[in-house]
Design a protein around this motif. Structure first.
Motif, mmCIF file in Angstrom:
data_model
loop_
_atom_site.group_PDB
_atom_site.id
_atom_site.type_symbol
_atom_site.label_atom_id
_atom_site.label_comp_id
_atom_site.label_asym_id
_atom_site.label_seq_id
_atom_site.Cartn_x
_atom_site.Cartn_y
_atom_site.Cartn_z
ATOM 1 N N TYR A 1 2.564 -0.649 2.014
ATOM 2 C CA TYR A 1 3.072 0.044 1.713
ATOM 3 C C TYR A 1 3.816 -1.391 1.019
ATOM 4 O O TYR A 1 3.607 -1.157 -0.327
ATOM 5 C CB TYR A 1 4.424 0.892 1.824
ATOM 6 C CG TYR A 1 4.036 2.070 2.315
ATOM 7 C CD1 TYR A 1 3.974 2.828 0.907
ATOM 8 C CD2 TYR A 1 3.574 2.967 2.563
ATOM 9 C CE1 TYR A 1 3.063 4.006 1.541
ATOM 10 C CE2 TYR A 1 3.196 4.326 3.994
ATOM 11 C CZ TYR A 1 3.668 5.370 3.425
ATOM 12 O OH TYR A 1 2.973 5.847 3.212
ATOM 13 N N VAL A 2 3.993 -2.221 1.429
ATOM 14 C CA VAL A 2 4.079 -3.472 1.257
ATOM 15 C C VAL A 2 2.960 -4.479 -0.089
ATOM 16 O O VAL A 2 2.799 -4.924 -0.831
ATOM 17 C CB VAL A 2 5.046 -4.626 2.393
ATOM 18 C CG1 VAL A 2 5.267 -6.219 1.282
ATOM 19 C CG2 VAL A 2 6.571 -3.702 3.226
ATOM 20 N N ARG A 3 2.082 -4.665 0.811
ATOM 21 C CA ARG A 3 0.981 -5.159 0.688
ATOM 22 C C ARG A 3 0.652 -4.170 -0.678
ATOM 23 O O ARG A 3 -0.008 -5.125 -1.775
ATOM 24 C CB ARG A 3 -0.465 -4.954 1.055
ATOM 25 C CG ARG A 3 -0.353 -5.463 2.197
ATOM 26 C CD ARG A 3 -0.737 -6.625 1.841
ATOM 27 N NE ARG A 3 -2.008 -6.491 1.799
ATOM 28 C CZ ARG A 3 -3.050 -6.780 2.393
ATOM 29 N NH1 ARG A 3 -3.385 -6.849 3.189
ATOM 30 N NH2 ARG A 3 -4.369 -7.196 1.346
ATOM 31 N N VAL A 4 1.114 -2.978 -1.103
ATOM 32 C CA VAL A 4 0.625 -2.027 -2.445
ATOM 33 C C VAL A 4 1.304 -2.834 -3.633
ATOM 34 O O VAL A 4 1.030 -2.671 -4.388
ATOM 35 C CB VAL A 4 0.903 -0.258 -2.271
ATOM 36 C CG1 VAL A 4 1.155 0.208 -3.694
ATOM 37 C CG2 VAL A 4 0.188 0.323 -1.440
ATOM 38 N N ILE B 1 -5.484 2.055 0.032
ATOM 39 C CA ILE B 1 -5.587 2.614 -0.815
ATOM 40 C C ILE B 1 -4.743 3.724 -0.420
ATOM 41 O O ILE B 1 -4.039 4.545 -1.045
ATOM 42 C CB ILE B 1 -6.960 2.458 -1.138
ATOM 43 C CG1 ILE B 1 -7.496 1.706 -1.069
ATOM 44 C CG2 ILE B 1 -6.996 3.702 -2.063
ATOM 45 C CD1 ILE B 1 -9.113 1.802 -1.472
ATOM 46 N N SER B 2 -4.779 4.418 0.917
ATOM 47 C CA SER B 2 -3.733 5.776 0.968
ATOM 48 C C SER B 2 -2.488 4.977 0.982
ATOM 49 O O SER B 2 -1.804 7.005 0.615
ATOM 50 C CB SER B 2 -4.281 6.358 2.572
ATOM 51 O OG SER B 2 -5.059 5.656 2.951
ATOM 52 N N ALA B 3 -1.472 4.748 1.160
ATOM 53 C CA ALA B 3 -0.460 4.047 1.093
ATOM 54 C C ALA B 3 0.294 4.260 -0.758
ATOM 55 O O ALA B 3 0.502 5.045 -0.805
ATOM 56 C CB ALA B 3 -0.668 2.815 1.348
ATOM 57 N N GLN C 1 -0.375 -5.611 -6.473
ATOM 58 C CA GLN C 1 -1.062 -5.148 -7.458
ATOM 59 C C GLN C 1 -0.372 -5.027 -8.654
ATOM 60 O O GLN C 1 0.369 -4.551 -7.376
ATOM 61 C CB GLN C 1 -2.498 -3.813 -7.992
ATOM 62 C CG GLN C 1 -3.611 -4.233 -7.493
ATOM 63 C CD GLN C 1 -4.383 -5.008 -8.509
ATOM 64 O OE1 GLN C 1 -4.217 -5.611 -9.063
ATOM 65 N NE2 GLN C 1 -5.580 -5.679 -7.304
ATOM 66 N N PRO C 2 0.062 -4.905 -10.157
ATOM 67 C CA PRO C 2 1.176 -4.141 -10.984
ATOM 68 C C PRO C 2 1.262 -2.992 -10.492
ATOM 69 O O PRO C 2 1.000 -2.012 -11.405
ATOM 70 C CB PRO C 2 1.098 -4.662 -11.621
ATOM 71 C CG PRO C 2 -0.511 -5.007 -11.946
ATOM 72 C CD PRO C 2 -1.280 -5.363 -10.269
ATOM 73 N N ILE C 3 1.683 -2.410 -9.271
ATOM 74 C CA ILE C 3 1.184 -0.546 -8.858
ATOM 75 C C ILE C 3 2.931 -0.600 -10.101
ATOM 76 O O ILE C 3 2.460 1.113 -10.878
ATOM 77 C CB ILE C 3 1.951 0.126 -7.611
ATOM 78 C CG1 ILE C 3 1.636 1.053 -7.401
ATOM 79 C CG2 ILE C 3 3.077 -0.522 -7.318
ATOM 80 C CD1 ILE C 3 1.239 1.857 -6.704
ATOM 81 N N LEU C 4 3.466 -0.802 -10.654
ATOM 82 C CA LEU C 4 4.845 -0.157 -11.438
ATOM 83 C C LEU C 4 4.590 -0.160 -12.235
ATOM 84 O O LEU C 4 5.078 0.863 -12.992
ATOM 85 C CB LEU C 4 6.168 -0.963 -10.468
ATOM 86 C CG LEU C 4 7.142 -0.924 -9.478
ATOM 87 C CD1 LEU C 4 8.304 -2.125 -9.200
ATOM 88 C CD2 LEU C 4 6.778 0.402 -8.933
ATOM 89 N N LEU C 5 4.111 -0.932 -13.026
ATOM 90 C CA LEU C 5 3.459 -1.532 -14.600
ATOM 91 C C LEU C 5 2.990 0.017 -14.394
ATOM 92 O O LEU C 5 2.446 0.941 -15.815
ATOM 93 C CB LEU C 5 2.751 -2.153 -14.748
ATOM 94 C CG LEU C 5 1.766 -2.444 -15.901
ATOM 95 C CD1 LEU C 5 2.775 -2.331 -17.047
ATOM 96 C CD2 LEU C 5 0.962 -3.436 -15.891
#
Length: 273
Positions: free
Chosen positions: A54-57, A240-242, A61-65
């Motif tokens: 989850y930290v790596r997520v 990817i699962s996270a 990558q800018p997942i919040l964006l």
């Protein structure tokens, strides 16, 4: 009868397993390391749960964006879809339109169009008007693609509202649109919520249009952004699962909050009398 009850419970367990098992598997995978995931024999539960994935997520990558893009596109397309669908449903139910059955058939035909057949004209249109890699390149198609289903849902509700209510509102000074806004829509709130949830979920989960019409990183939505975690020669399933769990959580919260309204809308819309 006991046998009939057993069959019902068995069917319910099969449906529940079909719905929850994949999500649980993704959750357990998100808590594993790469080495544990490749271990033989395969283990369902993680032996040493970790939140590193989850930290790596959030760091890789800018997942919040991506989440912000998905939320903005889904919200605006839902508002546009419900607004136009309400007008269309009201017109089909209340106004004396020529061949309303033909119009409904055309709506159903549009809903059955395969999405892949629309990719080239949509891409060319958005490129011509300069909307590629913007929210609007997705908002308009998402709204249009959800309109047939939303319109059909609202039609089922509008048909149950007596004409006398809106006639009384118009006698008191409301316009026809005012009667729709102040009388019809409040009385059909479960149907409006049902249509809105369906449109929002469709926009949140859509992948093909988002990949084609908004491929730039700054405008990517969450389903497309998740594919960025895949490398050229690596497929980090735990990460990817996270990311998938993070994508599922907002929709799960939305459904949980509005569950009663959605279920009530789906059941009430199918009952006449």
């Amino acid at each position: 009868m006991p046998s009939r009850r057993a069959v019902v419970w068995l069917a319910a367990l099969i449906v529940a397993a079909n719905g929850f098992f994949p999500a649980l598997w993704i959750l357990f995978t998100s808590l594993k390391t790469e080495s544990e995931l490749m271990r033989i024999p395969i283990t369902i539960l993680p032996t040493a749960p970790t939140l590193d994935n989850y930290v790596r997520v959030f760091t890789d990558q800018p997942i919040l964006l991506f989440m912000w893009n998905s939320f903005g596109v889904a919200t605006l397309s839902t508002l546009l879809c419900v607004f136009v669908s309400a007008l269309a449903a009201y017109a089909l139910v209340r106004l004396r339109l020529p061949a309303p059955g033909l119009i409904l058939s055309a709506l159903l035909a549009v809903a059955m169009f395969p999405l892949i057949s629309l990719m080239v004209p949509l891409f060319q249109t958005m490129r011509t008007v300069g909307l590629l890699n913007t929210w609007w390149a997705l908002i308009f198609p998402y709204a249009v693609l959800s309109m047939p289903v939303c319109t059909m849902v609202l039609i089922a509700f509008f048909q149950d509202i007596p004409r006398d209510l809106e006639n009384a509102a118009m006698i008191d000074g409301c316009s026809r649109l005012g009667a729709l806004w102040h009388v019809i829509l409040p009385l059909t709130a479960p149907g409006v919520f049902t249509a809105a949830i369906l449109a929002f979920v469709n926009a949140w989960d859509e992948f093909l249009l988002a990949l084609t019409l908004a491929p730039r990183v700054s405008s990517r939505t969450l389903p497309v952004g998740i594919t960025l975690y895949q490398g050229e020669f690596a497929f980090p399933w735990p990460i990817i699962s996270a990311a998938l769990i993070i994508a599922i959580v907002p929709i799960s919260i939305l459904i949980a909050v509005f569950q009663e309204r959605v279920v009530g809308g789906l059941t009430q819309g199918g009952v006449k009398g």
